[in-house]
Design a protein around this motif. Structure first.
Motif, PDB file in Angstrom:
ATOM      1  N   ASN A  24       0.828  -1.214   0.000  1.00 31.85           N
ATOM      2  CA  ASN A  24       0.000   0.000   0.000  1.00 31.85           C
ATOM      3  C   ASN A  24       0.864   1.268   0.000  1.00 31.85           C
ATOM      4  OD1 ASN A  24       1.015   0.098   2.597  1.00 31.85           O
ATOM      5  ND2 ASN A  24      -0.966   0.068   3.624  1.00 31.85           N
ATOM      6  N   GLN A  25       2.167   1.109  -0.220  1.00 33.78           N
ATOM      7  CA  GLN A  25       3.162   2.181  -0.325  1.00 33.78           C
ATOM      8  C   GLN A  25       3.504   2.824   1.020  1.00 33.78           C
ATOM      9  OE1 GLN A  25       2.316   5.020  -3.455  1.00 33.78           O
ATOM     10  NE2 GLN A  25       2.480   3.484  -5.059  1.00 33.78           N
ATOM     11  N   SER A  26       3.042   2.258   2.119  1.00 31.39           N
ATOM     12  CA  SER A  26       3.486   2.751   3.421  1.00 31.39           C
ATOM     13  C   SER A  26       4.866   2.171   3.711  1.00 31.39           C
ATOM     14  CB  SER A  26       2.501   2.363   4.521  1.00 31.39           C
ATOM     15  OG  SER A  26       2.436   0.956   4.667  1.00 31.39           O
ATOM     16  N   TYR A  27       5.702   2.939   4.380  1.00 29.48           N
ATOM     17  CA  TYR A  27       7.055   2.461   4.662  1.00 29.48           C
ATOM     18  C   TYR A  27       7.307   2.432   6.170  1.00 29.48           C
ATOM     19  CZ  TYR A  27       8.467   7.333   5.562  1.00 29.48           C
ATOM     20  OH  TYR A  27       8.575   8.597   6.080  1.00 29.48           O
ATOM     21  N   SER A  28       8.254   1.614   6.576  1.00 25.29           N
ATOM     22  CA  SER A  28       8.599   1.511   7.992  1.00 25.29           C
ATOM     23  C   SER A  28      10.034   1.026   8.130  1.00 25.29           C
ATOM     24  CB  SER A  28       7.647   0.543   8.717  1.00 25.29           C
ATOM     25  OG  SER A  28       7.641  -0.721   8.085  1.00 25.29           O
ATOM     26  N   LEU A  29      10.615   1.330   9.274  1.00 30.54           N
ATOM     27  CA  LEU A  29      11.975   0.905   9.589  1.00 30.54           C
ATOM     28  C   LEU A  29      11.933  -0.495  10.178  1.00 30.54           C
ATOM     29  CD1 LEU A  29      15.031   1.565  10.043  1.00 30.54           C
ATOM     30  CD2 LEU A  29      14.358   2.496  12.270  1.00 30.54           C
ATOM     31  N   LEU A  30      12.684  -1.419   9.575  1.00 31.41           N
ATOM     32  CA  LEU A  30      12.705  -2.804  10.051  1.00 31.41           C
ATOM     33  C   LEU A  30      13.887  -3.111  10.951  1.00 31.41           C
ATOM     34  CD1 LEU A  30      11.737  -5.062   6.996  1.00 31.41           C
ATOM     35  CD2 LEU A  30      10.282  -4.276   8.866  1.00 31.41           C
ATOM     36  N   LEU A 316       3.152  16.524   7.258  1.00 28.90           N
ATOM     37  CA  LEU A 316       2.279  15.991   8.306  1.00 28.90           C
ATOM     38  C   LEU A 316       1.232  15.073   7.707  1.00 28.90           C
ATOM     39  CD1 LEU A 316       1.309  15.797  11.193  1.00 28.90           C
ATOM     40  CD2 LEU A 316       0.009  17.924  10.854  1.00 28.90           C
ATOM     41  N   ASP A 317       0.568  15.523   6.661  1.00 28.68           N
ATOM     42  CA  ASP A 317      -0.439  14.702   6.000  1.00 28.68           C
ATOM     43  C   ASP A 317       0.178  13.393   5.507  1.00 28.68           C
ATOM     44  OD1 ASP A 317      -3.133  14.342   4.601  1.00 28.68           O
ATOM     45  OD2 ASP A 317      -1.775  14.308   2.878  1.00 28.68           O
ATOM     46  N   PHE A 318       1.360  13.491   4.908  1.00 30.64           N
ATOM     47  CA  PHE A 318       2.015  12.297   4.375  1.00 30.64           C
ATOM     48  C   PHE A 318       2.374  11.321   5.486  1.00 30.64           C
ATOM     49  CE2 PHE A 318       5.650   9.785   3.052  1.00 30.64           C
ATOM     50  CZ  PHE A 318       5.275   9.353   1.786  1.00 30.64           C
ATOM     51  N   SER A 319       2.921  11.834   6.590  1.00 29.01           N
ATOM     52  CA  SER A 319       3.354  10.941   7.662  1.00 29.01           C
ATOM     53  C   SER A 319       2.184  10.318   8.404  1.00 29.01           C
ATOM     54  CB  SER A 319       4.283  11.678   8.636  1.00 29.01           C
ATOM     55  OG  SER A 319       3.643  12.781   9.239  1.00 29.01           O
ATOM     56  N   VAL A 320       1.060  11.052   8.532  1.00 23.26           N
ATOM     57  CA  VAL A 320      -0.132  10.467   9.153  1.00 23.26           C
ATOM     58  C   VAL A 320      -0.653   9.316   8.303  1.00 23.26           C
ATOM     59  CG1 VAL A 320      -2.561  10.868   9.731  1.00 23.26           C
ATOM     60  CG2 VAL A 320      -0.820  12.528  10.426  1.00 23.26           C
ATOM     61  N   LYS A 321      -0.780   9.549   6.998  1.00 26.43           N
ATOM     62  CA  LYS A 321      -1.245   8.492   6.097  1.00 26.43           C
ATOM     63  C   LYS A 321      -0.291   7.303   6.118  1.00 26.43           C
ATOM     64  CE  LYS A 321      -3.697  11.481   2.806  1.00 26.43           C
ATOM     65  NZ  LYS A 321      -3.646  12.089   1.440  1.00 26.43           N
ATOM     66  N   ASN A 322       1.001   7.594   6.146  1.00 30.71           N
ATOM     67  CA  ASN A 322       1.979   6.511   6.141  1.00 30.71           C
ATOM     68  C   ASN A 322       1.882   5.679   7.413  1.00 30.71           C
ATOM     69  OD1 ASN A 322       4.598   5.379   4.847  1.00 30.71           O
ATOM     70  ND2 ASN A 322       5.167   5.741   6.965  1.00 30.71           N
ATOM     71  N   PHE A 323       1.762   6.346   8.564  1.00 32.43           N
ATOM     72  CA  PHE A 323       1.691   5.616   9.829  1.00 32.43           C
ATOM     73  C   PHE A 323       0.435   4.746   9.888  1.00 32.43           C
ATOM     74  CE2 PHE A 323       0.469   5.387  14.375  1.00 32.43           C
ATOM     75  CZ  PHE A 323       1.534   4.607  14.804  1.00 32.43           C
ATOM     76  N   ILE A 324      -0.690   5.302   9.494  1.00 30.89           N
ATOM     77  CA  ILE A 324      -1.924   4.508   9.482  1.00 30.89           C
ATOM     78  C   ILE A 324      -1.782   3.320   8.534  1.00 30.89           C
ATOM     79  CG2 ILE A 324      -4.373   4.543   8.832  1.00 30.89           C
ATOM     80  CD1 ILE A 324      -4.493   7.413   9.866  1.00 30.89           C
ATOM     81  N   GLY A 325      -1.086   3.541   7.424  1.00 29.18           N
ATOM     82  CA  GLY A 325      -0.878   2.459   6.465  1.00 29.18           C
ATOM     83  C   GLY A 325      -0.040   1.316   6.987  1.00 29.18           C
ATOM     84  N   THR A 326       0.780   1.598   8.010  1.00 24.96           N
ATOM     85  CA  THR A 326       1.622   0.528   8.577  1.00 24.96           C
ATOM     86  C   THR A 326       0.876  -0.325   9.592  1.00 24.96           C
ATOM     87  OG1 THR A 326       2.466   1.932  10.383  1.00 24.96           O
ATOM     88  CG2 THR A 326       3.675   1.960   8.293  1.00 24.96           C
TER      89      THR A 326
END
Length: 511
Positions: A24-30, A316-326
């Motif tokens: 879903n294009q969300s990213y996270s640190l592994l 802010l908008d991008f990081s909120v969407k990204n966090f929810i996506g994770t």
């Protein structure tokens, strides 16, 4: 699903991170690893990287290669900076790395290093006009940012490791040695004329800047241990600078928060930051935990996701969407999130005569509304409290540290204000008395918006508030044929809270 390994080999340390991009294009640190390899040790005297330094680096790289194999990672961005860039045997060392580990590592220019640091900062700190400095072991990259754009950039060949070796500041330097160090740094920094008296905030990247933030947090009993976006006033830096440059080596190590692996380099690093403060006339230093590695990732992410630019317009908008996506562990009811956010915004705007807040508070309320249920990933019970903690610690960008804590509190009360949450949450003292007045008002608005969509049916189409004689008449329009009994009951439970926070009675009228 995509995984990317990033290796950043500097003059003092080597860092290894693994990032994951979901479908879903969300990213996270592994994964993240760091070792102090002191690759630049002795470089200023010999002009070459020592065999010992190369062996320390290779030991780490063999481990990183193994981790990539275990994690099935095929994409790797590996870069080397000033130590390899300046060493006469740097190119030979990179060939040796490739031959022994299979990792292809590239040397990047100082200008490229500065640009990547700029990307890491501009996508994670909401500032428009500032000066970035990235202080490493053998160089410091400087970038002047105006209206969000990098307008000047330069790499100066001085760093914490090379300066320490040149002036012997790892032990007990006297005032004469410190004066010579400062004079030398000032002379080198004269190559950056466009920073003179700019009087803009400086943003510090690198271990020295982060360590100053950590020492300041300890000195001021700052409750949050987060370093990214920590704001350090000039006065605080000056106090720590005096402590660092006047203590003996043994007593310097006793400074609370000073890293043991950096205690020998801190005097030289402090001299560079002091010079930057003096030349710029800057009032404060904002510490960035994001820099070159994040810049490399954002470049890759933008290419992988086919984005027009590696710089995001609304971080802010991008990081909120990204966090929810994770948050794949819970079912995200986006329609409910959107509905609560819409109604909360309408109520904020129409109750403005009662609360008197502006665009910034409106943004905090909207952010809390967009994330108010994320705590369900921990447990449905007490999920409002869990949401408060998660929001406060999530990788959100575009808010100050205190604003992020406040946003968490607003979300934490979306089922009504609870003293239990206030007592249990360790960061309550970070919000001022005025902040708490605002938190209670905005959380009441959020609670009403949440109650209006109690059944998750999005029945409310419009809200209009009329204020008269200490009464707020809330006219609520619903979709044709919908049943609003449950929402009406839940919203009325908040009448007492509304009267206490806004000084007006609440009357609900359903249409």
């Amino acid at each position: 699903m995509e995984k990317l390994a990033i290796i950043d080999m500097g003059s003092n340390s080597i860092r290894f991170v693994v990032m994951q991009i979901a479908d879903n294009q969300s990213y996270s640190l592994l994964y993240q690893e760091k070792e102090a390899i002191r690759l630049g040790h002795g470089l200023s005297q010999t002009g070459v990287i020592s065999e010992e330094g190369m062996q320390r680096a290779l030991t780490c790289l063999h481990v990183y290669k193994h981790i990539m194999e275990v994690m099935d990672i095929h994409e790797c961005r590996a870069v080397a900076t000033a130590a390899v860039r300046n060493a006469s045997n740097g190119e030979a060392f990179l060939k040796r790395i490739n031959a022994e580990t299979g990792i292809t590592m590239n040397v990047i220019t100082g200008e490229r290093e500065a640009y990547l640091g700029y990307l890491g900062v501009i996508n994670t700190i909401a500032m428009k006009d500032f000066l970035i400095f990235d202080l490493g072991g053998a160089s410091v990259e400087m970038t002047l940012v105006r209206d969000g754009e990098a307008v000047h950039s330069l790499s100066v060949p001085i760093g914490a490791v090379t300066l320490t070796e040149k002036f012997g500041t790892q032990g007990n330097p006297d005032s004469e040695a410190i004066a010579s160090l400062m004079k030398f740094v000032r002379k080198k920094m004269a190559a950056v004329p466009w920073i003179e008296d700019i009087q803009l905030p400086i943003v510090g990247i690198g271990g020295t800047a982060r360590n100053f933030a950590k020492m300041d947090q300890r000195a001021t009993n700052y409750e949050l241990s987060k370093l990214h976006n920590y704001i350090m006033p000039l006065e605080h830096f000056e106090n720590l600078y005096h402590e660092i440059t006047t203590r003996t080596s043994a007593n310097r190590k006793k400074i609370d928060g000073l890293s043991s692996e950096r205690s020998d380099l801190i005097v030289a690093g402090a001299a560079v930051i002091k010079t930057i403060f003096d030349m710029t006339g800057s009032p404060e230093m904002v510490v960035s935990g994001c820099g070159l590695r994040e810049g490399l990732f954002f470049e890759y992410y933008a290419s992988y996701c086919q984005l027009p630019s590696p710089r995001f317009d609304d971080i802010l908008d991008f990081s909120v969407k990204n966090f929810i996506g994770t948050l794949s562990g819970i079912i995200i009811n986006q329609a409910h999130y959107d509905q609560v956010t819409r109604i909360a915004t309408q109520l904020f705007d129409q109750l403005q005569p009662l609360h008197g807040y502006g665009p910034r508070e409106r943004l905090l309320l909207q952010t809390a509304a967009r994330m108010h249920d994320v705590g369900k990933i921990i447990n449905f019970y007490n999920h409002a409290r869990h949401s408060a903690f998660m929001i406060a610690h999530a990788p959100l960008y575009g808010l100050t540290q205190v604003e992020q804590i406040i946003t968490g509190f607003i979300a934490g009360f979306h089922h009504g204000i609870s003293r239990k949450i206030i007592r249990a949450y360790r960061y309550a003292n970070m919000a001022s008395a005025e902040d708490w007045i605002m938190i209670r008002k905005l959380s009441t608005i959020l609670a009403l918006a949440e109650a209006s969509d109690l059944t998750y049916e999005q029945i409310v189409t419009d809200v209009e508030v009329t204020l008269a004689e200490n009464v707020a008449v809330m006219i609520i329009t619903t979709a044709p044929g919908s049943t609003y009994n449950a929402a009406d009951y839940e919203m009325k439970q908040l009448s007492k809270q509304f009267k206490k926070e806004f000084g007006a009675s609440l009357l609900l009228v359903w249409k």
